[in-house]
Structure formats: structure tokens, C-alpha cells
Enzyme design. Structure first.
Site, PDB file in Angstrom:
ATOM      1  N   HIS A   1       0.827  -1.205   0.000  1.00  0.00           N
ATOM      2  CA  HIS A   1       0.000   0.000   0.000  1.00  0.00           C
ATOM      3  C   HIS A   1       0.870   1.267   0.000  1.00  0.00           C
ATOM      4  CE1 HIS A   1      -3.623   2.371   1.305  1.00  0.00           C
ATOM      5  NE2 HIS A   1      -2.659   3.167   1.738  1.00  0.00           N
ATOM      6  N   GLU A   2       1.761   1.353   0.962  1.00  0.00           N
ATOM      7  CA  GLU A   2       2.601   2.555   1.063  1.00  0.00           C
ATOM      8  C   GLU A   2       3.499   2.683  -0.156  1.00  0.00           C
ATOM      9  OE1 GLU A   2       1.775   4.781   3.029  1.00  0.00           O
ATOM     10  OE2 GLU A   2       0.464   3.510   4.233  1.00  0.00           O
TER      11      GLU A   2
ATOM     12  N   HIS B   1       1.698   4.495  -2.851  1.00  0.00           N
ATOM     13  CA  HIS B   1       1.820   5.951  -2.698  1.00  0.00           C
ATOM     14  C   HIS B   1       3.192   6.404  -3.196  1.00  0.00           C
ATOM     15  CE1 HIS B   1      -1.867   6.710  -0.596  1.00  0.00           C
ATOM     16  NE2 HIS B   1      -1.566   5.954   0.435  1.00  0.00           N
TER      17      HIS B   1
ATOM     18  N   HIS C   1       3.412   6.551  -6.925  1.00  0.00           N
ATOM     19  CA  HIS C   1       2.684   7.719  -7.425  1.00  0.00           C
ATOM     20  C   HIS C   1       3.613   8.938  -7.396  1.00  0.00           C
ATOM     21  CE1 HIS C   1      -1.673   9.556  -7.333  1.00  0.00           C
ATOM     22  NE2 HIS C   1      -1.114   9.655  -8.507  1.00  0.00           N
TER      23      HIS C   1
END
Ligand SMILES: [Zn+2]
Length: 697
Positions: free
Chosen positions: A484-485, A488, A491
Site C-alpha cells: 500500500h505505502e 503511494h 505515485h
């Protein structure tokens, strides 16, 4: 000002990576003070009538100047989060009011506002790149939201509120961390450890030893707290830990750590600020820069989700109660039994435990698996790299394109520490941008490459085997958190936008910003990924297929209950910031109770003080935005659906399109446009419901 001191100040050396090897708390005040002063004189120069309202003369140099301050202050904020010792906390808090005041002033600087508006309305605008246009549009919008159009009489009050809000948010998380650290449970009777896995006992024993105590020390940090709640047969131990956790930073503990008055004050001030801006509520303000159109639209979305999830959640709870009663002899199921009974039911139904799974996810194997996913999907290479770090546990990596060119770099700080903020998060150290000629560094190209911090709170390696330390092992949840991190991070790191204001996660609507992160979690459920990502800590074998099949079957275990929980938090947050009057009759806890009456299937004890630790909305920027998680889940599930339709999670053309239309464009266009460009249509909720097992077969 002592020139020599400033010259030596590592916080002012922004030529490359942060100088964590030389950085001391005493550098903060002089460096940030200096940067604030130089930003102020830059503003004064750029705001004057002599400077034309054009991109090149005004917007670009202003962004360059601000970047220096935000990078330096970002380093301070980062260290405050990962090394929250008194000296750093003081250094951070000493400058926080000045920094908040500066940004509040900028937000109210009518001359800057007028220049941006002149660009937006002028003939140059049509010639700007779409990214530059979006930067200008966001600036104009943000100036309005920051009070730039307020009558002169209301401005000082608006600014006062901004400063107080920043301080309240910082104190909220400090109180929570201090309250978390203040509690520990020392178990001296070994019989109380029944049910707990060996590594959990050992970690507890080592923790006690560090205090010079004998016995086993348990704390409210996740790696200690969670296993107790899930595995400890001792109902007394679970109850004691649960109560301590649920009442952190509340009125039952030391008054100076009680977050209750802070919550009321935060809500009052947010409401007052919203009303100064001409809105009814803070929620309305919060939604202006978001993808969702209105409070009513979000409420309808959440209530629809609650309705669809409810039958599944009711069945989950009925199963749990029934199992607790029949198999565990628990006549009543208390709040501190839920995780424990759930774990037992999970084992009975699917015959595996998270602890068993965890033995397969050793740190190096997990990282190799994660890196391989990124390399395959996005055609990049990840390699270890060197950089000064803030703690010996921190690792550092670089991303290269196929030609070996640097794309970006990131720090990885995996383990929990007393001085580290809880949870997991990605933060940026350096953003991508085009470097203007005058500041161009020699020998490099003219693009500044992005750098990210990835922070988790996983268990550190425990114990030894054959004289060597055993590697850290992660639960599947933790692996998922890491993915998940990293989403980010990607991105931020894979952006192709050169304007810092809309590069990477910048300028992306809050309720769309979780798309890449939640998207990446899907890969933790791909068999071919898991096979390569696992190696048993003792045998070295990869995850057995039979165990994976059980994990898959268990994947949606209690998904109804969990969906309702998220809806409960989201509704509470949204109603708290819209309908709710902090000075009115109904208390925060009553509002929460009302929300629970509407949507919850499990209601915690009356002394539970959930709001007092709800950092997301009181200290973390998710105020009137917690719904974003579910909102973005719809988007991310639907994006992953495109790979499912292509029949391959690594389908090259779909991967290219995801990189090009979603990750690379960052905030340079509306999230809805990016989604449509990738998916060829509007988002649909079906993929999410299907992934969660909530579509009736
Ligand atoms: Zn996230």
C-alpha cells in the site's frame, strides 16, 4: 545572523539528499528562520507591480523559492515523526507556529492572489501547459479557501485559527503517543501467556529485560498489542490491554494527555473557519478540492455501501457469537473477545493462523517480491543505494529506467520504535521538477528526481538461530501495508510531471489519492507473486498452495463487518464536520453512538473513547475525508478489474496504460479524467463488491 553557522547548516544544504548524518535539532531554528525570511523577501519582490503576472516571471520563481522551505521543513517534520525524542519535538514545536503563520500569511496575500488570478484570466493562460494551467487554477482555489478574499476585519481571526489548529493537531498526536507509551502490562505469571506465539513471548521478555525487569512486558504498540488481542487465552490480560488501548488520551488518564478538550476545540475552530469563508460547515470546505461533489453525495454513497454490506455483516457477527458460545464457552462476547474469537473461528473454518502465514514472509524475500512486481509492471529496475539515514534500521534504494537512468530514490524504515509515530505512511523528501537554468546543478540533467520516505511499524527481527539474528517476519496484513505505502511511493516517484504543484501526489484529489496504494495491495493476492515473495523462516520453503487456498478462502472473512466499520468511521467523520454543532446539546460521543445505532453491528463498551485516538481526522488531514478510503477503493478495485479482464495481472499494455494515465500524470488533471482515460468509462462499484465477496452468487 552568523554567516558561518548558516553556511554549515545541513538543513540549508538542499543540493541533494537530506543530510541526516549531520542534522541536529539546533539546526532547525536558524535554518527555518532563514528560509522563512528569504521566502518573505522573495514574495515581496515578486508581488511588486514591477514583476509581470506571467508564468516565467512570477509563478515559476515563486514555486522555486517555496520548494526550499517546504523541503527543509519537510525534513524537520519527518524527523519529528520518526525520532520523536524531546529535543526534536521541541525543535519542531518551536518553529511550527512560525511556519504555520507564514503559510497562513501567504494564503492571505492579496497581491499574490491577484497575480495568479491575472495569469488565470490573461491571454498567456491558453499557452501554458495543462499542468501549469492546473497549478494556477489550484492556486486561485486554494487562495480562496485560505481566506484571501476575506474582509480585512476577519483576516487576523482566520490566521489565529489556522495557527491554533496546527498546534492542536500536533498536540493531539503527541498526547496519543505519550499515552500509548505510558501504559505497559508486566506479566509475571507464565500461565497468563497461554495461547501466545513463541516470538511474541520472546519479544515481551526482551522488552521486560530492557527495563531490568523479569517477566513479560506488553505494550500498546501494534506488534505487542495485536497478538495479545488475537491469541492470548487469558481473558483478564486481553481485557486489561483492551481497556488501556481504548481509553488512551481520554479523561481517565492524566489530564495533560486528555484529547477530549482538543477535539471540541478543533471542531469549533474548523466550523468557525468554514463560516468565515461563507460555508455552512467544514465538510463543505473539505469537499471543494475533492473528487466528490457534495456532502449529500458522499452520505448517499456511504449509506448505500452500508445497506449492501449489512446482511453480510450481520451474518459475520451471528457466526462469531455462535462460535464463541458453542466452541469457546463464552456466554457473552465482550469487545476484548472479538479479535480472539475471530482468530479462533478463522482457524476452525480455514485451519490456519496469521502466525503460521507469517513464518513465510521473511523481510528480504518480501522486499524482493515487491520489487519484482514493480519492475515487471512498470518496466523499471530497483537497486540498493547509499544515503545518510536517521536510524541504523533504515534502508535506501534507487529506481532506474531500462537505460539505467535514475528515476527516483526512496528510504525504507520498516520497524516500530518508541519514538516513531504509529501506523505506516509515505512522505516525500524531494519532488520531481524542472530545474531552472540559474539553479541548475552541474553534471546533472535539468530534472530534479523525486525521493520518498516509506515508513512502517512492523516487528523488528527477534531472537537468534545458529548464532545469527533471525530475519524479521511480516504478517500478510503487514505485507499488504507495505504494498500500500509503496503504491503511494510509486505515485510520487514515477510521475512524469515537472511542475511540483501537480507532480506525483500533489494536486491529486484527496479522495482519489488512495487509488495507486490500494491498487498495489491486489498483488499481495496473486499466487505467482506470493510464491516468489515467500520463504519459510526455518525451512526456506515458499508458501504452500494449500495454505494460500485457505488464505484466499479467508480473504473475505468478516468483510461485511469490516466494511461497516469503515462506513461507521466515515459517517462519524462526515457528520461531525457537517451537521454537528460542537457547542450544541449533542456530544461527540453521542453523535458516534447515533452513527453506530444506524450502521454498526458490534458496539464497543460505553467507556470506549474512539474519537480520542482518531488521529486521521484530528491530526492527519483526513477531516471530513475519511470516506476517501472507501471511495478510492471503488476506483482501485475497478482499475484492477481491467487487469482481470485482460486475464493477466501483469498484462503489459494494461500496465503501461496504468502507468501513463494514472501514475505518471499525478495531479495534472482531474482524477475522473485520468480514471476515464485508463478505464474507458466511469467508475463502477461492482469490482469492489466482487473482490469483497459481497455480490450474491
Ligand atoms: Zn494510503
Amino acid at each position: 545572523m552568523n554567516h558561518h553557522t548558516l553556511h554549515d547548516n545541513p538543513l540549508l544544504d538542499l543540493s541533494g539528499l537530506p543530510r541526516f548524518d549531520r542534522l541536529l535539532p539546533e539546526h532547525v531554528q536558524p535554518a527555518i528562520g532563514e528560509l522563512l525570511a528569504s521566502c518573505r523577501s522573495l514574495i515581496e519582490r515578486l508581488a511588486s507591480d514591477a514583476v509581470a503576472a506571467t508564468w516565467a516571471d512570477f509563478a515559476a520563481p515563486l514555486a522555486d523559492g517555496f520548494e526550499q522551505l517546504s523541503r527543509a521543513w519537510g525534513i524537520v517534520g519527518h524527523v519529528h515523526s520518526v525520532n520523536d525524542v524531546p529535543a526534536w519535538r521541541d525543535a519542531y514545536n518551536q518553529m511550527l507556529p512560525d511556519v504555520s503563520r507564514f503559510y497562513a500569511e501567504v494564503g492571505q496575500n492579496l497581491q499574490l492572489f491577484a497575480k495568479y488570478r491575472a495569469i488565470a484570466e490573461g491571454s498567456e493562460f491558453a499557452t501554458l501547459s495543462p499542468a501549469q494551467q492546473r497549478v494556477v487554477e489550484h492556486e486561485v482555489r486554494d487562495f480562496r479557501l485560505a481566506g484571501a478574499e476575506l474582509p480585512a476585519a476577519s483576516k487576523p481571526r482566520f490566521q489565529e485559527i489556522s495557527e491554533e489548529l496546527a498546534q492542536l493537531a500536533a498536540r493531539f498526536s503527541e498526547n496519543l503517543l505519550d499515552a500509548t507509551n505510558a501504559f505497559s502490562e508486566l506479566v509475571t505469571d507464565a500461565s497468563e501467556l497461554a495461547g501466545l506465539p513463541d516470538d511474541v513471548r520472546q519479544a515481551a521478555r526482551e522488552a521486560a529485560e530492557r527495563d531490568g525487569a523479569s517477566g513479560w512486558k506488553f505494550t500498546l504498540h501494534m506488534p505487542s498489542y495485536l497478538p495479545v488481542m488475537q491469541y492470548a487465552d487469558s481473558r483478564r490480560l486481553r481485557a486489561a490491554m483492551y481497556r488501556a488501548y481504548a481509553t488512551r488520551a481520554a479523561e481517565f488518564g492524566p489530564a495533560e494527555l486528555d484529547n477530549t478538550p482538543l477535539i471540541r476545540r478543533l471542531l469549533e475552530l474548523r466550523r468557525e473557519q468554514a463560516q468565515l469563508l461563507g460555508y455552512q460547515s467544514f465538510a463543505e470546505v473539505s469537499l471543494v478540492p475533492k473528487m466528490a461533489d457534495s456532502v449529500a453525495q458522499v452520505l448517499a454513497f456511504l449509506r448505500d455501501l452500508a445497506t449492501r454490506a449489512r446482511p453480510f455483516a450481520e451474518r459475520d457477527v451471528a457466526d462469531l457469537r455462535d462460535f464463541a458460545n458453542r466452541e469457546l464457552g463464552l456466554q457473552t462476547m465482550e469487545a476484548w473477545d472479538v479479535a480472539y474469537v475471530s482468530e479462533k473461528l478463522l482457524q476452525a473454518r480455514y485451519a490456519f493462523s496469521e502466525h503460521e502465514v507469517r513464518q513465510y514472509f521473511t523481510e528480504d524475500k518480501v522486499l524482493a517480491g515487491l520489487f519484482s512486481v514493480i519492475e515487471t509492471l512498470f518496466e523499471v529496475r530497483l537497486r540498493p543505494d547509499e544515503a545518510p539515514v536517521w536510524h541504523e534500521d533504515v534502508r535506501f534504494f534507487r529506481i532506474e529506467d531500462p537505460a539505467g537512468e535514475l528515476v527516483g530514490q526512496f528510504y525504507l524504515d520498516l520497524y516500530a520504535r518508541d519514538t516513531k509515530r504509529g501506523g505506516a505512511w509515505m512522505d516525500e523528501a524531494i519532488g520531481r521538477r524542472r530545474i531552472h537554468q540559474q539553479s541548475r546543478a552541474s553534471g546533472s540533467d535539468d530534472i530534479q528526481k523525486p525521493v520518498a520516505y516509506l515508513n512502517c511499524n512492523f516487528s523488528r527481527p527477534v531472537g537468534e538461530k545458529d548464532g545469527r539474528p533471525r530475519p524479521a517476519t511480516f504478517t500478510h496484513d503487514e505485507v499488504s501495508t507495505l504494498f500500500h505505502e509503496t503504491g503511494h511511493g510509486l505515485h510520487h516517484l514515477l510521475t512524469q510531471v515537472d511542475e511540483p504543484g501537480v507532480a506525483g501526489i500533489h494536486g491529486v484529489e484527496w479522495d482519489a489519492v488512495e487509488l495507486p496504494s490500494q491498487f498495489m495491495e491486489n498483488y499481495c493476492w496473486e499466487w505467482r507473486v506470493l510464491q516468489r515473495m515467500s520463504a519459510h523462516i526455518d525451512s526456506g520453503e515458499s508458501l504452500p498452495r494449500a495454505l494460500f487456498d485457505k488464505m484466499l478462502a479467508a480473504r473475505n472473512f468478516q468483510s461485511g463487518m469490516q466494511t461497516l466499520r469503515q462506513v461507521e468511521f466515515s459517517l462519524f467523520d462526515l457528520l461531525l464536520h457537517s451537521d454537528f454543532d460542537p457547542a450544541g446539546e449533542c456530544s461527540v460521543l453521542e453523535l458516534l453512538a447515533n452513527v453506530r445505532r444506524d450502521v454498526a453491528v458490534l458496539v464497543p463498551p460505553p467507556w470506549h473513547r474512539f474519537p480520542n485516538s482518531f488521529s486521521h481526522i484530528f491530526a492527519g488531514g483526513y477531516a471530513a475525508g475519511y470516506y476517501s478510503y472507501k471511495w478510492a477503493e471503488v476506483l482501485s478495485a475497478d482499475c484492477y478489474g481491467a487487469f482481470e479482464e485482460a486475464g493477466n495481472p501483469f498484462d503489459q499494455s494494461t500496465g503501461d496504460r496504468f502507468l501513463r494515465e494514472i501514475l505518471a500524470v499525478g495531479g495534472s488533471r482531474p482524477a475522473m479524467d485520468s480514471f476515464r482515460a485508463f478505464r474507458g468509462r466511469e467508475p463502477q462499484v461492482d469490482a469492489l463488491l466482487r473482490h469483497c465477496g459481497m455480490i450474491a452468487a
